[in-house]
Scaffold this active site. Structure first.
Site: not given
Length: 280
Positions: A40, A109, A150
Site C-alpha cells: 500500500e 479503498k 488494508c
C-alpha cells in the site's frame, strides 16, 4: 503458482521509489514468478499532507511504470496502491496488471481508516481521501481473484462478497501500524482466510523509524486452512511463496462452510455497483 511479495520502503521522491522497485526486478526472486505484489502507498509517504502532491490520474507516471514492469517481466502485478486523482477527488487506489501489462482490475479503498486509539495511533484518511464504492473480482489464468486494501480487511462482508463472486485468492496491500499490527495483523489475515477458505496475500511497506506513520511490516501469505505460509519481519525484504490453488477446492470439500450457510435465514448482496471482471 509463484508469488513474489515485495516489502519495500518509500524513498525521498516518487521517482526514487519507482527506480528502487525497478532495481529489485533484476533479482532472482522475480525470475519464473507468476504474480508480484507491492505494498500500500509504495511510492508515497503514508501521510494526509503528502497524498495530494503524490496523486496521479489513471494512466499517469506510476500507472505506466507498473504496466511496463508487468509487460517487460511477463508477470501479473498487484501494483500496491497509490493516491489517484479523479474529478477533483483523491482515492487510495489499487491497480492490477496482467502479463501483457494490461490493466485487469482497479479498486478504490471503500473503508477509510479513521481511528483514534487511546495512547496509540490517530489517523483520518477521510481528511484527504474519498471512499470508493465498488467491490472488485477479476479473472486470471489461475482463476478469479479479489482485492481489498488494508482497513477493508476488518469488514468481513467485503471478503465474503468477493468469495461469493468466485475469488479463490484475495490480495490485500496494507499498511497496519505498530499499534494495530501486533494485535490484529496475523489474526485478521488468518481469520479471513479461514472464513472464506481462500488464500490471503497481505503486502506491507517496510517500517521507517523516522516516518510519522510507521508501518508494521510483516507481509504475509495465509492458506485456506489458516496456515501462515510466509511472514516477514519489519525490514525491507523480497520473498517468493509457491501456492497450490487446488487446496481451495480440497478445503471447501472437506469442510463445506460455504455450502452450509442458511440462505433461508440471512443474505449478503452487493447493493450499489456491479463487480468489475476481466473476461478477455
Amino acid at each position: 503458482m509463484k508469488i513474489t511479495s515485495v516489502q519495500s520502503g518509500v524513498r525521498e521522491s516518487r521517482e526514487k521509489s519507482l527506480a528502487y522497485i525497478q532495481t529489485l526486478f533484476a533479482g532472482d526472486e522475480f525470475h519464473d514468478t507468476d504474480l508480484v505484489a507491492l505494498p500500500e502507498m509504495f511510492q508515497c509517504p503514508y501521510e494526509n499532507a503528502q497524498f495530494p502532491s503524490y496523486a496521479e490520474p489513471e494512466g499517469g507516471e506510476t500507472w505506466r511504470f507498473c504496466s511496463g514492469l508487468a509487460r517487460q517481466n511477463g508477470v501479473y502485478l498487484s501494483a500496491g496502491t497509490i493516491p489517484e486523482v479523479a474529478d477533483g477527488r483523491i482515492y487510495n487506489t489499487a491497480y492490477v496488471f496482467d502479463r501483457a501489462g494490461r490493466q485487469i482490475a482497479k479498486y478504490r479503498k471503500t473503508h477509510l481508516f479513521d481511528i483514534n486509539i487511546r495512547d496509540g495511533q490517530h489517523f483520518r484518511e477521510s481528511d484527504t481521501l474519498t471512499a470508493g464504492d465498488e467491490m472488485v473480482v477479476f479473472d486470471t489464468e489461475f482463476g478469479k481473484m479479489g482485492i481489498c486494501i488494508c482497513y477493508d480487511l476488518r469488514f468481513p462482508e467485503l471478503s465474503r462478497l468477493m468469495t461469493d463472486a468466485g475469488a479463490r485468492l484475495i490480495l490485500c496491500p496494507a499498511a497496519f501500524n505498530t499499534t494495530t499490527g501486533p494485535m490484529h495483523w496475523e489474526l485478521l489475515f488468518r481469520q479471513r482466510a479461514v472464513d472464506n477458505q481462500v488464500f490471503l496475500v497481505g503486502t506491507s511497506p517496510a517500517r521507517d523509524e523516522h516516518a510519522s506513520y510507521q508501518a508494521w511490516g510483516h507481509s504475509i501469505i495465509v492458506d485456506p486452512w489458516g496456515r501462515v505460509l510466509t511472514e516477514m519481519d519489519e525490514t525491507e525484504q523480497v520473498k517468493v511463496t509457491e501456492i497450490d490453488l487446488s487446496v481451495v477446492d480440497e478445503v471447501r470439500e472437506q469442510l463445506p462452510l460455504l455450502k452450509h450457510r442458511r440462505s433461508d435465514l440471512y443474505e449478503l448482496r452487493v447493493r450499489k455497483k456491479q463487480i468489475f471482471q476481466n473476461n478477455d
